[in-house]
Scaffold this active site. Structure first.
Site, PDB file in Angstrom:
ATOM      1  N   LYS A  41      -4.197  -1.228 -13.192  1.00  0.00           N
ATOM      2  CA  LYS A  41      -4.704  -2.398 -12.446  1.00  0.00           C
ATOM      3  C   LYS A  41      -5.715  -3.168 -13.286  1.00  0.00           C
ATOM      4  O   LYS A  41      -5.712  -4.403 -13.308  1.00  0.00           O
ATOM      5  CB  LYS A  41      -5.335  -1.959 -11.125  1.00  0.00           C
ATOM      6  CG  LYS A  41      -4.332  -1.600 -10.052  1.00  0.00           C
ATOM      7  CD  LYS A  41      -3.704  -2.845  -9.418  1.00  0.00           C
ATOM      8  CE  LYS A  41      -2.397  -2.515  -8.731  1.00  0.00           C
ATOM      9  NZ  LYS A  41      -1.762  -3.640  -8.041  1.00  0.00           N
ATOM     10  N   SER A  78      -7.152  -4.227  -7.126  1.00  0.00           N
ATOM     11  CA  SER A  78      -7.638  -3.166  -6.237  1.00  0.00           C
ATOM     12  C   SER A  78      -9.088  -2.851  -6.541  1.00  0.00           C
ATOM     13  O   SER A  78      -9.525  -2.913  -7.706  1.00  0.00           O
ATOM     14  CB  SER A  78      -6.796  -1.909  -6.479  1.00  0.00           C
ATOM     15  OG  SER A  78      -7.387  -0.787  -5.871  1.00  0.00           O
ATOM     16  N   TYR A 102      -3.366   4.985 -12.584  1.00  0.00           N
ATOM     17  CA  TYR A 102      -3.112   3.840 -11.700  1.00  0.00           C
ATOM     18  C   TYR A 102      -4.231   2.804 -11.856  1.00  0.00           C
ATOM     19  O   TYR A 102      -3.979   1.605 -12.020  1.00  0.00           O
ATOM     20  CB  TYR A 102      -3.002   4.318 -10.251  1.00  0.00           C
ATOM     21  CG  TYR A 102      -3.176   3.230  -9.233  1.00  0.00           C
ATOM     22  CD1 TYR A 102      -2.167   2.308  -9.004  1.00  0.00           C
ATOM     23  CD2 TYR A 102      -4.358   3.117  -8.504  1.00  0.00           C
ATOM     24  CE1 TYR A 102      -2.338   1.291  -8.071  1.00  0.00           C
ATOM     25  CE2 TYR A 102      -4.534   2.112  -7.576  1.00  0.00           C
ATOM     26  CZ  TYR A 102      -3.526   1.204  -7.360  1.00  0.00           C
ATOM     27  OH  TYR A 102      -3.707   0.200  -6.448  1.00  0.00           O
TER      28      TYR A 102
HETATM   29  N1  UFG Z   1      -8.082  11.063   3.940  1.00  0.00           N
HETATM   30  C1  UFG Z   1      -8.050  12.219   4.725  1.00  0.00           C
HETATM   31  N2  UFG Z   1      -6.824  12.733   5.040  1.00  0.00           N
HETATM   32  C2  UFG Z   1      -5.635  12.178   4.635  1.00  0.00           C
HETATM   33  C3  UFG Z   1      -5.694  11.008   3.816  1.00  0.00           C
HETATM   34  C4  UFG Z   1      -6.920  10.477   3.497  1.00  0.00           C
HETATM   35  O1  UFG Z   1      -9.097  12.745   5.118  1.00  0.00           O
HETATM   36  O2  UFG Z   1      -4.570  12.721   4.945  1.00  0.00           O
HETATM   37  C5  UFG Z   1      -9.385  10.468   3.617  1.00  0.00           C
HETATM   38  C6  UFG Z   1      -9.690  10.394   2.129  1.00  0.00           C
HETATM   39  O3  UFG Z   1     -10.283  11.594   1.690  1.00  0.00           O
HETATM   40  C7  UFG Z   1     -10.627   9.193   2.074  1.00  0.00           C
HETATM   41  C8  UFG Z   1     -10.109   8.287   3.192  1.00  0.00           C
HETATM   42  O4  UFG Z   1      -9.364   9.136   4.052  1.00  0.00           O
HETATM   43  O5  UFG Z   1     -11.933   9.568   2.387  1.00  0.00           O
HETATM   44  C9  UFG Z   1      -9.196   7.167   2.703  1.00  0.00           C
HETATM   45  O6  UFG Z   1      -8.141   7.716   1.917  1.00  0.00           O
HETATM   46  P1  UFG Z   1      -6.872   6.837   1.493  1.00  0.00           P
HETATM   47  O7  UFG Z   1      -5.954   7.726   0.731  1.00  0.00           O
HETATM   48  O8  UFG Z   1      -6.328   6.143   2.691  1.00  0.00           O
HETATM   49  O9  UFG Z   1      -7.481   5.714   0.572  1.00  0.00           O
HETATM   50  P2  UFG Z   1      -8.272   5.860  -0.813  1.00  0.00           P
HETATM   51  O10 UFG Z   1      -9.569   5.154  -0.604  1.00  0.00           O
HETATM   52  O11 UFG Z   1      -8.331   7.227  -1.338  1.00  0.00           O
HETATM   53  O12 UFG Z   1      -7.276   5.101  -1.787  1.00  0.00           O
HETATM   54  C10 UFG Z   1      -7.129   3.723  -1.757  1.00  0.00           C
HETATM   55  C11 UFG Z   1      -5.743   3.337  -2.274  1.00  0.00           C
HETATM   56  C12 UFG Z   1      -5.583   3.689  -3.715  1.00  0.00           C
HETATM   57  C13 UFG Z   1      -6.739   3.143  -4.513  1.00  0.00           C
HETATM   58  C14 UFG Z   1      -8.037   3.597  -3.922  1.00  0.00           C
HETATM   59  C15 UFG Z   1      -9.213   2.989  -4.626  1.00  0.00           C
HETATM   60  O13 UFG Z   1      -4.748   4.007  -1.521  1.00  0.00           O
HETATM   61  O14 UFG Z   1      -4.387   3.114  -4.173  1.00  0.00           O
HETATM   62  O15 UFG Z   1      -8.099   3.184  -2.567  1.00  0.00           O
HETATM   63  O16 UFG Z   1      -9.176   1.617  -4.506  1.00  0.00           O
HETATM   64  F1  UFG Z   1      -6.673   3.597  -5.788  1.00  0.00           F
END
Ligand code: UFG
Length: 337
Positions: A152, A124, A148
């Site tokens: 990884k 990841s 997490y």
């Molecule tokens: N977001 C919202 N509302 C929501 C969910 C997410 O605004 O309900 C925003 C977050 O703040 C972020 C973007 O959408 O700006 C993406 O969020 P995600 O949760 O979809 O993805 P992340 O980038 O936070 O997380 C992903 C993986 C994790 C990993 C991370 C870093 O889900 O497992 O990338 O690689 F750790």
């Protein structure tokens, strides 16, 4: 080739099973069904015409893995089986060390006993932590931001160590950015348990009416519209990358660590806009506080994957939205796509 997929019934595993079958490879699914639907193998058979053997067991069970590898001698393993929720990892670190790190050690021990020396690993972009800048290259420093992410990185390091010391003949650590989307057939996709943590599954559940609105976690980041920017990648492109990376490392007996992203940053508001355009569904928004631990912006430089095994992402954000929705709508019994 014949390939065993740990976590092969899960979200990325099942799409990779389909991609491998489409390229003429035989797939063996090894899954404990802790976070996978029971009907995925049957759906894969409908999709690919290939009846894939299914071993229901845990990767920490070395005799079970060895028995599976003896029953179905494989050329390589693709290792997806792991836990992946950042919040849960902080709540229960030992669970994550056990499942992810011990699980990987046990799998590698079983592979060694069975004489299987090639692996592709589901890593990841989380290993970059809060990067200093984007686009991110593979030689950027790795940083641990949460349990997490630690698991990884350790899993990657174990695999690199075994490759360096000649215990593995070929290995690929594939660093995914943000996988979304589903197979266009709507036969396989992502089925999060409980309230989705991730943006796209949340958006699709708002679109079905299962949730009233999307909480946008912060609109005061230093990004063009103030919302978080990520590199979303269609799971079908991601799955194809696994097949190409596997073929490359096996043909050349090499070990690689590569980013898998599109190289394009998309903000939360841009993704919602693309979703509304692609599906005609309106997504009500509420601006909410920042989510602790979130990075403002990151995206890949995916050039190494193209230079190494000729892969680049082909599908855009609207394709991702359309296919995520087609899958979620079919699950919800909505018939408008
Ligand atoms: N977001 C919202 N509302 C929501 C969910 C997410 O605004 O309900 C925003 C977050 O703040 C972020 C973007 O959408 O700006 C993406 O969020 P995600 O949760 O979809 O993805 P992340 O980038 O936070 O997380 C992903 C993986 C994790 C990993 C991370 C870093 O889900 O497992 O990338 O690689 F750790």
């Amino acid at each position: 080739m014949r390939v065993m997929l740990t976590g092969g019934a899960g979200y990325i595993g099942s799409h990779t099973a389909a991609a491998l079958a489409a390229r003429g490879h035989q797939v063996v699914i090894f899954d404990n069904f802790a976070n996978a639907e029971r009907d995925v193998p049957a759906r894969l058979e409908r999709l690919t015409g290939q009846k894939m053997p299914v071993i229901e067991a845990d990767i920490r069970d070395v005799p079970a893995v060895v028995a599976a590898l003896r029953e179905y001698p494989v050329d390589a393993v693709i290792h997806f089986a792991a836990l992946k929720a950042v919040g849960e990892s902080e709540a229960d670190p030992l669970l994550y060390y056990d499942m992810n790190i011990i699980g990987t050690i046990r799998l590698l021990q079983a592979m060694q006993q069975a004489g299987v020396a090639r692996i592709v690993f589901s890593s990841s972009a989380t290993v970059y932590g809060q990067p200093d800048s984007s686009p991110i290259l593979e030689d950027f420093p790795t940083r641990v931001e949460n349990i997490y992410g630690r698991t990884k990185l350790v899993m990657e390091d174990l695999i690199r160590d075994l490759a360096r010391t000649g215990k593995l003949a070929a290995a690929a650590n594939l660093r995914y950015f943000n996988p979304v989307g589903a197979h266009p057939s709507a036969l396989i996709g992502e089925t999060p348990r409980g309230v989705p943590n991730n943006l796209m599954p949340y958006v699709t559940q708002v679109a079905t009416g299962a949730r009233p609105h999307l909480n946008v976690f912060g609109n005061d980041y230093a990004t063009p519209d103030g919302t978080g920017v990520r590199d979303y990648i269609h799971v079908v492109d991601l799955a194809e990358a696994h097949a190409l990376a596997l073929e490359h490392i096996v043909a050349n007996n090499v070990s690689i660590t590569v980013n898998l992203g599109t190289g394009e940053g998309t903000s939360v508001l841009q993704l919602v806009q693309a979703f509304e355009t692609a599906t005609g569904r309106k997504i009500p928004l509420v601006i909410a506080p920042r989510r602790p631990g979130d990075v403002s912006s990151y995206y890949a430089n995916p050039a190494l994957a193209e230079a190494t095994f000729g892969w680049r992402a082909k599908l855009n954000v609207e394709d991702m939205c359309r296919d995520s929705w087609r899958w979620q709508a079919s699950r919800a019994g909505i018939n408008d796509v």
